[in-house]
Design an enzyme around this catalytic site. Structure first.
Site, PDB file in Angstrom:
ATOM      1  N   SER A  61      45.179  64.815   8.070  1.00  0.00           N
ATOM      2  CA  SER A  61      45.160  66.285   8.185  1.00  0.00           C
ATOM      3  C   SER A  61      46.523  66.957   8.048  1.00  0.00           C
ATOM      4  CB  SER A  61      44.596  66.687   9.541  1.00  0.00           C
ATOM      5  OG  SER A  61      43.270  67.065   9.405  1.00  0.00           O
ATOM      6  N   LYS A  64      47.128  69.119   5.194  1.00  0.00           N
ATOM      7  CA  LYS A  64      46.614  70.496   5.155  1.00  0.00           C
ATOM      8  C   LYS A  64      47.767  71.507   5.191  1.00  0.00           C
ATOM      9  CE  LYS A  64      42.265  69.103   7.265  1.00  0.00           C
ATOM     10  NZ  LYS A  64      41.542  68.813   8.492  1.00  0.00           N
ATOM     11  N   TYR A 185      40.796  66.955  -1.926  1.00  0.00           N
ATOM     12  CA  TYR A 185      41.058  66.984  -0.479  1.00  0.00           C
ATOM     13  C   TYR A 185      41.331  65.575   0.070  1.00  0.00           C
ATOM     14  CZ  TYR A 185      39.842  67.127   4.485  1.00  0.00           C
ATOM     15  OH  TYR A 185      39.850  66.958   5.855  1.00  0.00           O
ATOM     16  N   TYR A 237      44.189  70.708  16.443  1.00  0.00           N
ATOM     17  CA  TYR A 237      42.738  70.829  16.602  1.00  0.00           C
ATOM     18  C   TYR A 237      42.420  71.770  17.770  1.00  0.00           C
ATOM     19  CZ  TYR A 237      43.176  66.537  13.842  1.00  0.00           C
ATOM     20  OH  TYR A 237      43.532  65.619  12.907  1.00  0.00           O
ATOM     21  N   VAL A 255      44.292  62.279  11.809  1.00  0.00           N
ATOM     22  CA  VAL A 255      43.575  61.164  12.454  1.00  0.00           C
ATOM     23  C   VAL A 255      44.139  59.793  12.056  1.00  0.00           C
ATOM     24  CG1 VAL A 255      41.431  62.427  12.858  1.00  0.00           C
ATOM     25  CG2 VAL A 255      41.715  61.158  10.715  1.00  0.00           C
TER      26      VAL A 255
HETATM   27  N1  GLU Z   1      40.469  62.951   6.016  1.00  0.00           N
HETATM   28  C1  GLU Z   1      40.097  63.307   7.353  1.00  0.00           C
HETATM   29  C2  GLU Z   1      38.749  63.999   7.396  1.00  0.00           C
HETATM   30  O1  GLU Z   1      38.475  64.798   6.581  1.00  0.00           O
HETATM   31  C3  GLU Z   1      41.173  64.158   7.934  1.00  0.00           C
HETATM   32  C4  GLU Z   1      40.852  64.589   9.322  1.00  0.00           C
HETATM   33  C5  GLU Z   1      42.052  64.748  10.197  1.00  0.00           C
HETATM   34  O2  GLU Z   1      43.062  64.107  10.063  1.00  0.00           O
HETATM   35  O3  GLU Z   1      41.908  65.586  11.089  1.00  0.00           O
HETATM   36  O4  GLU Z   1      37.945  63.765   8.226  1.00  0.00           O
END
Ligand code: GLU
Length: 308
Positions: A61, A64, A185, A237, A255
């Site tokens: 994530s 992002k 993504y 989060y 994650v």
């Molecule tokens: N590739 C992971 C997903 O889409 C990233 C989630 C994350 O790191 O929060 O679930």
């Protein structure tokens, strides 16, 4: 500095047993959850490391942040926030409840729905190779590559993100097909970084978007300002509020166990600790950051906040 890092990591190690790796992506589930490393990159370009700071893991994530920055650079403010909000969601990162029931667009670009919407826009603007090249520049790390195993592992277990993408498509938010959007993504999530690469990226953000080593501007100042603000409010989060109170440093977790932290005008911090709490944040990593914040007075409102 070395002493502070050592103490924080050694204490943090005791907490790695309490969490779990991200088993919903099998390849991440197989990771050794006892890893823990930290790297601090200061304004003079000095790297301070302790523990598993050079171990490679997937950015997940934290990508992002990069995608949001590139979207703002390429598409501008209006187009980027046309179909993605700026509010904390209060839900888990992979939730689709609000998107379905109470809103017509994702709450923010740091949750999966928001990031998939951004990825869908970006897929028409830039190639993955350009994104990879730019990620290397931002992280000051030429060795960042795509982790094929993690990429295929996630693509093979993509039902939930696929559901989110179809919901976005049904609301007219995607600019590319569900498949193209998810490919972009997940590839961004599967880039192999280290705690040191994240610390380098953190320093670029702390330095207003300028690579301090070369003096070259990589991101516009207004873009960096928005990115850091959204990291502070939405980056951890649905644990972002508590983390902001306790640590007070704009951060983004993934994650894969990474955390990117930006101490404005002072330093970048990178963490690797794949043992996660129930919200998806590195358990021991958060401990390390609480420690560093208290010991070095890193909280953005440091003078008013007691030590935790
Ligand atoms: N590739 C992971 C997903 O889409 C990233 C989630 C994350 O790191 O929060 O679930």
């Amino acid at each position: 500095m070395d002493k502070i890092l050592e103490k924080a990591v050694e204490e943090g190690k005791k907490m790695t047993a309490l969490g779990r790796t991200a088993t919903y992506i099998p390849e991440l589930g197989r990771m050794d959850k006892s890893y823990l490393g930290v790297c601090v990159c200061t304004g003079d370009g000095q790297y301070y490391k302790y523990g598993d700071a050079d171990e490679r893991f997937t950015i997940q994530s934290i990508s992002k942040v990069i995608s949001l920055a590139v979207a703002l650079e390429r598409c501008g403010f209006e187009r980027t926030f046309d179909r993605v909000g700026m509010e904390p969601s209060g839900d888990s990162f992979d939730s689709l409840v609000k998107l379905d029931l109470t809103s017509d667009y994702p709450s923010n670009p740091m949750i999966n729905s928001g990031a998939i919407a951004i990825a869908s826009h970006l897929a028409s603007e830039v190639s993955f190779e350009q994104m990879l090249k730019f990620t290397r520049l931002l992280c000051m790390d030429d060795e960042i590559t795509l982790n094929e195993r993690v990429y295929h592992s996630e693509m093979g277990h993509i039902s939930r993100n696929k559901a989110i993408a179809y919901l976005l498509e049904s609301k007219g938010i995607l600019e590319n097909s569900v498949e193209e959007s998810l490919k972009f993504y997940v590839r961004m999530c599967s880039l192999n970084v280290t705690a040191a690469s994240l610390a380098g990226f953190g320093l670029v953000l702390a330095s207003d978007g300028v690579d301090p080593a070369t003096g070259k501007r990589l991101l516009h100042s207004w873009v960096v300002q928005i990115v850091k603000t959204i990291m502070l409010t939405c980056g951890m989060y649905d644990g972002s509020g508590k983390f902001a109170v306790e640590v007070g440093v704009p951060s983004k977790s993934g994650v894969g166990g990474g955390i990117l932290s930006v101490v404005d005008k002072r330093m970048g911090i990178g963490i690797f600790g794949p043992s996660l709490d129930e919200k998806g944040n590195s358990i021991a990593g958060q401990h390390v950051l609480r420690e560093l914040s208290a010991k070095m007075k890193l909280h953005m409102f440091a003078d008013n906040v007691p030590e935790f």
